[in-house]
Scaffold this active site. Structure first.
Site, PDB file in Angstrom:
ATOM      1  N   GLY A  86       0.812  -1.221   0.000  1.00  0.00           N
ATOM      2  CA  GLY A  86       0.000   0.000   0.000  1.00  0.00           C
ATOM      3  C   GLY A  86       0.837   1.260   0.000  1.00  0.00           C
ATOM      4  O   GLY A  86       2.059   1.225   0.107  1.00  0.00           O
ATOM      5  N   ASP A 121       8.891   5.977   7.693  1.00  0.00           N
ATOM      6  CA  ASP A 121       8.543   7.293   8.233  1.00  0.00           C
ATOM      7  C   ASP A 121       7.567   8.053   7.337  1.00  0.00           C
ATOM      8  O   ASP A 121       7.172   9.173   7.647  1.00  0.00           O
ATOM      9  CB  ASP A 121       9.805   8.137   8.457  1.00  0.00           C
ATOM     10  CG  ASP A 121      10.603   8.348   7.169  1.00  0.00           C
ATOM     11  OD1 ASP A 121      10.135   7.904   6.096  1.00  0.00           O
ATOM     12  OD2 ASP A 121      11.689   8.953   7.243  1.00  0.00           O
ATOM     13  N   GLY A 122       7.231   7.456   6.189  1.00  0.00           N
ATOM     14  CA  GLY A 122       6.274   8.114   5.295  1.00  0.00           C
ATOM     15  C   GLY A 122       6.857   9.269   4.500  1.00  0.00           C
ATOM     16  O   GLY A 122       6.141   9.974   3.803  1.00  0.00           O
ATOM     17  N   ASP A 248       4.313  -4.598  -7.445  1.00  0.00           N
ATOM     18  CA  ASP A 248       3.686  -3.357  -6.959  1.00  0.00           C
ATOM     19  C   ASP A 248       4.232  -2.144  -7.701  1.00  0.00           C
ATOM     20  O   ASP A 248       3.721  -1.037  -7.519  1.00  0.00           O
ATOM     21  CB  ASP A 248       3.898  -3.189  -5.450  1.00  0.00           C
ATOM     22  CG  ASP A 248       5.359  -3.325  -5.053  1.00  0.00           C
ATOM     23  OD1 ASP A 248       5.982  -4.323  -5.412  1.00  0.00           O
ATOM     24  OD2 ASP A 248       5.872  -2.403  -4.393  1.00  0.00           O
ATOM     25  N   ASP A 258       7.862   4.438 -10.560  1.00  0.00           N
ATOM     26  CA  ASP A 258       8.783   4.221  -9.436  1.00  0.00           C
ATOM     27  C   ASP A 258      10.239   4.244  -9.871  1.00  0.00           C
ATOM     28  O   ASP A 258      10.844   3.223 -10.181  1.00  0.00           O
ATOM     29  CB  ASP A 258       8.452   2.934  -8.673  1.00  0.00           C
ATOM     30  CG  ASP A 258       7.591   3.263  -7.466  1.00  0.00           C
ATOM     31  OD1 ASP A 258       7.050   4.385  -7.429  1.00  0.00           O
ATOM     32  OD2 ASP A 258       7.467   2.422  -6.563  1.00  0.00           O
TER      33      ASP A 258
HETATM   34  P1  AMP Z   1       8.938   1.226  -3.209  1.00  0.00           P
HETATM   35  O1  AMP Z   1      10.190   0.446  -3.034  1.00  0.00           O
HETATM   36  O2  AMP Z   1       9.175   2.714  -3.175  1.00  0.00           O
HETATM   37  O3  AMP Z   1       8.160   0.796  -4.393  1.00  0.00           O
HETATM   38  O4  AMP Z   1       8.055   0.958  -1.928  1.00  0.00           O
HETATM   39  C1  AMP Z   1       7.653  -0.332  -1.539  1.00  0.00           C
HETATM   40  C2  AMP Z   1       6.710  -0.224  -0.361  1.00  0.00           C
HETATM   41  O5  AMP Z   1       7.359   0.395   0.762  1.00  0.00           O
HETATM   42  C3  AMP Z   1       5.483   0.607  -0.618  1.00  0.00           C
HETATM   43  O6  AMP Z   1       4.416   0.039   0.095  1.00  0.00           O
HETATM   44  C4  AMP Z   1       5.848   1.954  -0.069  1.00  0.00           C
HETATM   45  O7  AMP Z   1       4.729   2.716   0.295  1.00  0.00           O
HETATM   46  C5  AMP Z   1       6.657   1.553   1.157  1.00  0.00           C
HETATM   47  N1  AMP Z   1       7.621   2.598   1.535  1.00  0.00           N
HETATM   48  C6  AMP Z   1       8.737   2.957   0.882  1.00  0.00           C
HETATM   49  N2  AMP Z   1       9.376   3.950   1.528  1.00  0.00           N
HETATM   50  C7  AMP Z   1       8.642   4.246   2.618  1.00  0.00           C
HETATM   51  C8  AMP Z   1       8.768   5.193   3.689  1.00  0.00           C
HETATM   52  N3  AMP Z   1       9.789   6.040   3.775  1.00  0.00           N
HETATM   53  N4  AMP Z   1       7.802   5.190   4.636  1.00  0.00           N
HETATM   54  C9  AMP Z   1       6.765   4.352   4.576  1.00  0.00           C
HETATM   55  N5  AMP Z   1       6.588   3.436   3.611  1.00  0.00           N
HETATM   56  C10 AMP Z   1       7.512   3.385   2.633  1.00  0.00           C
HETATM   57 MG    MG Z   2       6.566   1.300  -5.367  1.00  0.00          MG
END
Ligand code: AMP
Ligand code: MG
Length: 487
Positions: A86, A121-122, A248, A258
């Site tokens: 998510g 940390d979002g 994802d 991404d």
């Molecule tokens: P990504 O590698 O950017 O495609 O992210 C994979 C998953 O990790 C997704 O569910 C993102 O929302 C979550 N995610 C990545 N970085 C963060 C972050 N700094 N804080 C919270 N969730 C994260």
């Molecule tokens: Mg992603």
């Protein structure tokens, strides 16, 4: 600041998302606004860069008509299924229709914690935000379907990634954010009704012609397979390595999405990997078609209940859709590489001619971009010196002879052919060492390199003097060997 929102995703049932607003930040500053994109979307760049606009881009104000939410999705990460991923650091503000009626998601990325954040940390920091800005715009200029970045802002708050970094938020514009992982999320929970609603949603939004098909869900699957095959073929045509092709991160709309550890290949080698976390080369340049097919099989699996009531028939059907991938990919790939070689008409041994060139390039570690650009010069017959990237030691002499014999079978003047080839072979790509250097300086506050690179990448086709420094492959000490997700 007004957006004409029309939020179709927010109208889906509550279990598709979590409704929440972005988390406000301390001191937002506008770092970059993509004015051409703003205008294309029918948004006013002046309003966007006003204090009210900035408040929206930073997540400090929710504009009228927005219905902010975090999307639910699952995903296979490096082959392992994670049932709940998510939007952990993104908020979909809503959707807008551009002046021609095309629908786009407006999403803030780095906008604070959500129910999907897990240990994260979002947040995001400036380096990866600017990287996504630069590389997605470059992809767009290369004619490759991609999400885009409307704006980058800093938050005035630090983010900790090994060390303290400047926090930042980007505004992502996409034709949609439904991923293969969105289907997997509901499929894994056995929520057939949601899988059907999601499929109907995607058909309505992206593939309305599938609705009229005899078997709409099979038609949807076929369309997504075709789009993804075409997309990956385009990636290969410019030496792009996505780096983290988890399910994802594969958009149903067929856009590149991404820009974490993505990178462009300098020297041709199909085994090229940059991502620091891709230890086994799962997402290497040359593996991308196979991985795309594997990911699409996960989509097909999620759609099984929709394909046929008889599960054996559904499986056969899904298999047939997935089995069509290699041929579709090959067709797209051949189309792209034929154009790169200046060939107009298909011939049976084209694939062999292309393979022979790529084999030689791999053996000699020729620069992929400059090698093909050298062929443009050879086709024009004007500037033989530019063939240097294909080796002066005669490594390509036999191949060039064969290629010329093939060209001779087609009626085109050398200058026409060369002009066409220059539209299929970019002179510049975002070379990793250039991108890293520009970002490092920008994060430290000096945007001259970033702006210059952005300008050059905006028109990668025509030779211009300001382009020259950006066409050079890295010197040995400049080579970037590893890239990072930056999350
Ligand atoms: P990504 O590698 O950017 O495609 O992210 C994979 C998953 O990790 C997704 O569910 C993102 O929302 C979550 N995610 C990545 N970085 C963060 C972050 N700094 N804080 C919270 N969730 C994260
Ligand atoms: Mg992603």
């Amino acid at each position: 600041m007004t957006f004409a929102f029309d939020n179709s995703y927010a109208r889906l049932p509550e279990r598709f998302h979590a409704r929440l607003s972005p988390v406000p930040v301390a001191r937002p500053t506008l770092v970059r606004l993509n004015r051409p994109l703003a205008r294309r979307l029918g948004l006013d760049p002046e309003a966007l860069s006003s204090p009210e606009g900035l408040a929206v881009l930073a997540g400090n104000a929710v504009p009228h008509g927005a219905e902010p939410l975090a999307m639910a999705y699952a995903g296979h990460q490096f082959g392992n299924f994670v049932a709940r991923l998510g939007d952990g650091r993104a908020i979909l503000l809503g959707e807008i229709l551009d002046p021609s009626g095309e629908r786009f998601d407006i999403q803030l990325k780095g906008s604070g914690r959500t129910p999907f954040s897990r240990a994260g940390d979002g947040r995001a920091w400036l380096g990866p935000v600017l990287r996504e800005y630069l590389v997605s715009e470059a992809m767009r200029a290369l004619g490759i379907p991609t999400t885009r970045v409307l704006a980058a802002v800093t938050t005035g708050e630090p983010v900790y990634r090994e060390t303290s970094r400047p926090g930042a938020i980007l505004t992502r514009v996409a034709r949609g954010h439904v991923r293969i992982g969105t289907f997997e999320y509901f499929s894994a929970r056995g929520d057939r009704e949601a899988v059907r609603e999601l499929a109907d949603y995607v058909i309505a939004r992206h593939d309305p012609e599938a609705r009229a098909a005899e078997r709409p869900y099979r038609a949807l699957l076929d369309t997504v397979v075709a789009r993804q095959a075409d997309l990956v073929a385009r990636w290969l045509g410019v030496g792009f390595i996505h780096g983290v092709m988890n399910t994802d991160n594969m958009s149903i709309a067929g856009e590149t999405i991404d820009y974490g550890p993505c990178a462009f290949m300098d020297a041709y080698d199909p085994g090229t990997v940059f991502s620091s976390i891709d230890h086994r080369g799962r997402y290497a340049y040359g593996n991308q078609p196979r991985v795309a097919q594997w990911n699409l099989a996960r989509l097909a699996q999620s759609l099984l209940p929709l394909l046929d009531e008889d599960q054996d028939k559904a499986i056969q059907d899904a298999q047939a859709a997935i089995d069509a991938f290699p041929q579709r990919f090959e067709q797209a790939y051949l189309g792209i590489f034929r154009a790169k070689l200046g060939l107009l008409e298909p011939r049976a041994d084209d694939a062999d001619l292309i393979d022979a060139l790529l084999e030689r390039m791999a053996e000699t570690r020729a620069d992929f971009t400059n090698g093909f650009r050298a062929l443009c010069a050879l086709a024009a017959g004007t500037d033989e010196a530019r063939s240097a990237p294909l080796g002066e030691d005669g490594a390509f002499t036999d191949w060039i002879r064969r290629w010329r014999a093939r060209l001779a079978q087609e009626a085109a003047t050398p200058s026409e052919r060369a002009a066409r080839m220059r539209r299929a072979n970019p002179a510049v790509i975002p070379r990793n060492h250039r991108v890293e250097a520009a970002l490092e300086a920008a994060v430290a506050g000096d945007f001259r390199g970033f702006d210059a690179l952005e300008r050059v990448l905006a028109n990668p086709w025509d030779d211009r003097p300001d382009m020259d420094p950006y066409t050079r492959p890295p010197e040995p000490h400049e080579i970037v060997r590893e890239t990072f997700c930056g999350t």
